[in-house]
Write a protein that holds these residues in place. Structure first.
Motif, PDB file in Angstrom:
ATOM      1  N   ASN A   8      40.975  43.441  87.224  1.00 52.56           N
ATOM      2  CA  ASN A   8      39.974  42.398  87.353  1.00 52.56           C
ATOM      3  C   ASN A   8      38.839  42.821  88.287  1.00 52.56           C
ATOM      4  O   ASN A   8      38.271  42.014  89.012  1.00 52.56           O
ATOM      5  N   VAL A   9      38.529  44.105  88.257  1.00 53.81           N
ATOM      6  CA  VAL A   9      37.419  44.661  89.034  1.00 53.81           C
ATOM      7  C   VAL A   9      36.196  44.684  88.131  1.00 53.81           C
ATOM      8  O   VAL A   9      36.282  45.122  86.982  1.00 53.81           O
ATOM      9  N   GLU A  10      35.070  44.213  88.635  1.00 53.22           N
ATOM     10  CA  GLU A  10      33.851  44.221  87.820  1.00 53.22           C
ATOM     11  C   GLU A  10      33.567  45.629  87.316  1.00 53.22           C
ATOM     12  O   GLU A  10      33.689  46.606  88.056  1.00 53.22           O
ATOM     13  N   ALA A  11      33.187  45.733  86.060  1.00 50.70           N
ATOM     14  CA  ALA A  11      32.985  47.028  85.416  1.00 50.70           C
ATOM     15  C   ALA A  11      31.918  47.879  86.096  1.00 50.70           C
ATOM     16  O   ALA A  11      31.980  49.098  86.060  1.00 50.70           O
ATOM     17  N   ASP A  12      30.941  47.250  86.743  1.00 45.20           N
ATOM     18  CA  ASP A  12      29.863  48.013  87.376  1.00 45.20           C
ATOM     19  C   ASP A  12      30.147  48.352  88.843  1.00 45.20           C
ATOM     20  O   ASP A  12      29.263  48.827  89.548  1.00 45.20           O
ATOM     21  N   THR A  13      31.371  48.139  89.295  1.00 44.77           N
ATOM     22  CA  THR A  13      31.724  48.465  90.675  1.00 44.77           C
ATOM     23  C   THR A  13      31.789  49.980  90.834  1.00 44.77           C
ATOM     24  O   THR A  13      32.483  50.658  90.082  1.00 44.77           O
ATOM     25  N   SER A  14      31.077  50.505  91.819  1.00 45.07           N
ATOM     26  CA  SER A  14      31.016  51.958  91.997  1.00 45.07           C
ATOM     27  C   SER A  14      32.240  52.488  92.754  1.00 45.07           C
ATOM     28  O   SER A  14      32.946  51.752  93.434  1.00 45.07           O
ATOM     29  N   GLU A  15      32.433  53.773  92.629  1.00 41.43           N
ATOM     30  CA  GLU A  15      33.508  54.457  93.339  1.00 41.43           C
ATOM     31  C   GLU A  15      33.361  54.261  94.851  1.00 41.43           C
ATOM     32  O   GLU A  15      34.339  54.007  95.554  1.00 41.43           O
ATOM     33  N   ASP A  16      32.135  54.367  95.348  1.00 44.06           N
ATOM     34  CA  ASP A  16      31.896  54.203  96.788  1.00 44.06           C
ATOM     35  C   ASP A  16      32.221  52.783  97.258  1.00 44.06           C
ATOM     36  O   ASP A  16      32.762  52.594  98.348  1.00 44.06           O
ATOM     37  N   GLU A  17      31.899  51.783  96.448  1.00 37.72           N
ATOM     38  CA  GLU A  17      32.219  50.405  96.812  1.00 37.72           C
ATOM     39  C   GLU A  17      33.728  50.191  96.897  1.00 37.72           C
ATOM     40  O   GLU A  17      34.224  49.516  97.808  1.00 37.72           O
ATOM     41  N   VAL A  36      39.200  51.735  83.452  1.00 38.88           N
ATOM     42  CA  VAL A  36      39.912  51.260  82.268  1.00 38.88           C
ATOM     43  C   VAL A  36      39.194  50.010  81.774  1.00 38.88           C
ATOM     44  O   VAL A  36      39.286  48.956  82.407  1.00 38.88           O
ATOM     45  N   PRO A  37      38.458  50.131  80.675  1.00 41.07           N
ATOM     46  CA  PRO A  37      37.729  48.958  80.196  1.00 41.07           C
ATOM     47  C   PRO A  37      38.699  47.894  79.701  1.00 41.07           C
ATOM     48  O   PRO A  37      39.709  48.198  79.082  1.00 41.07           O
ATOM     49  N   GLY A  38      38.405  46.665  80.016  1.00 43.24           N
ATOM     50  CA  GLY A  38      39.205  45.555  79.515  1.00 43.24           C
ATOM     51  C   GLY A  38      38.559  45.010  78.260  1.00 43.24           C
ATOM     52  O   GLY A  38      37.683  45.618  77.663  1.00 43.24           O
ATOM     53  N   THR A  39      38.960  43.836  77.888  1.00 49.42           N
ATOM     54  CA  THR A  39      38.365  43.191  76.717  1.00 49.42           C
ATOM     55  C   THR A  39      37.092  42.470  77.110  1.00 49.42           C
ATOM     56  O   THR A  39      36.636  41.583  76.419  1.00 49.42           O
ATOM     57  N   GLY A  40      36.545  42.839  78.252  1.00 45.15           N
ATOM     58  CA  GLY A  40      35.352  42.187  78.768  1.00 45.15           C
ATOM     59  C   GLY A  40      35.678  41.267  79.918  1.00 45.15           C
ATOM     60  O   GLY A  40      34.832  40.953  80.738  1.00 45.15           O
ATOM     61  N   GLU A  41      36.924  40.850  80.004  1.00 47.13           N
ATOM     62  CA  GLU A  41      37.311  39.914  81.047  1.00 47.13           C
ATOM     63  C   GLU A  41      37.996  40.575  82.241  1.00 47.13           C
ATOM     64  O   GLU A  41      37.825  40.152  83.354  1.00 47.13           O
ATOM     65  N   ARG A  42      38.809  41.559  82.012  1.00 44.29           N
ATOM     66  CA  ARG A  42      39.606  42.127  83.095  1.00 44.29           C
ATOM     67  C   ARG A  42      39.581  43.652  83.126  1.00 44.29           C
ATOM     68  O   ARG A  42      40.614  44.298  82.958  1.00 44.29           O
ATOM     69  N   PRO A  43      38.411  44.240  83.350  1.00 41.70           N
ATOM     70  CA  PRO A  43      38.403  45.694  83.496  1.00 41.70           C
ATOM     71  C   PRO A  43      39.193  46.100  84.737  1.00 41.70           C
ATOM     72  O   PRO A  43      39.417  45.289  85.638  1.00 41.70           O
ATOM     73  N   ALA A  44      39.623  47.338  84.751  1.00 45.60           N
ATOM     74  CA  ALA A  44      40.465  47.807  85.854  1.00 45.60           C
ATOM     75  C   ALA A  44      40.112  49.248  86.207  1.00 45.60           C
ATOM     76  O   ALA A  44      39.336  49.901  85.509  1.00 45.60           O
TER      77      ALA A  44
END
Length: 85
Positions: A8-17, A36-44
């Motif tokens: 449940n990490v936002e897909a655009d969260t950077s490695e540094d963040e 790991v892309p999710g179905t749009g709701e829960r990327p990881a």
């Protein structure tokens, strides 16, 4: 070596963040990140720590599991080791 699953990490969260966030809670730096892309709701992301054991990550995991970060409640689990059968 151990792996940590952050869901449940936002897909655009950077490695540094992610490094900065986990560092605030006492986690050592990770060596590898896999988005790991999710179905749009829960990327990881799967984080690999070469210098940390599963036991060490299990002690740190409650510090961030179910924490509200970047407008989402993240789920954190220590991944079991891969079987070598």
């Amino acid at each position: 070596m151990a792996d940590l699953w952050l869901a449940n990490v936002e897909a655009d969260t950077s490695e540094d963040e992610i490094k900065e966030f986990l560092g605030r809670y006492g986690f050592p730096p990770f060596d590898r990140i896999q988005y790991v892309p999710g179905t749009g709701e829960r990327p990881a992301v799967i984080l690999t720590f070469s210098e940390a054991s599963e036991e060490a990550l299990r002690l740190l995991q409650p510090r961030v599991h179910n924490l509200f970060w970047r407008n989402r409640t993240i789920n954190v689990q220590v991944m079991p080791p891969e079987r070598e059968d």
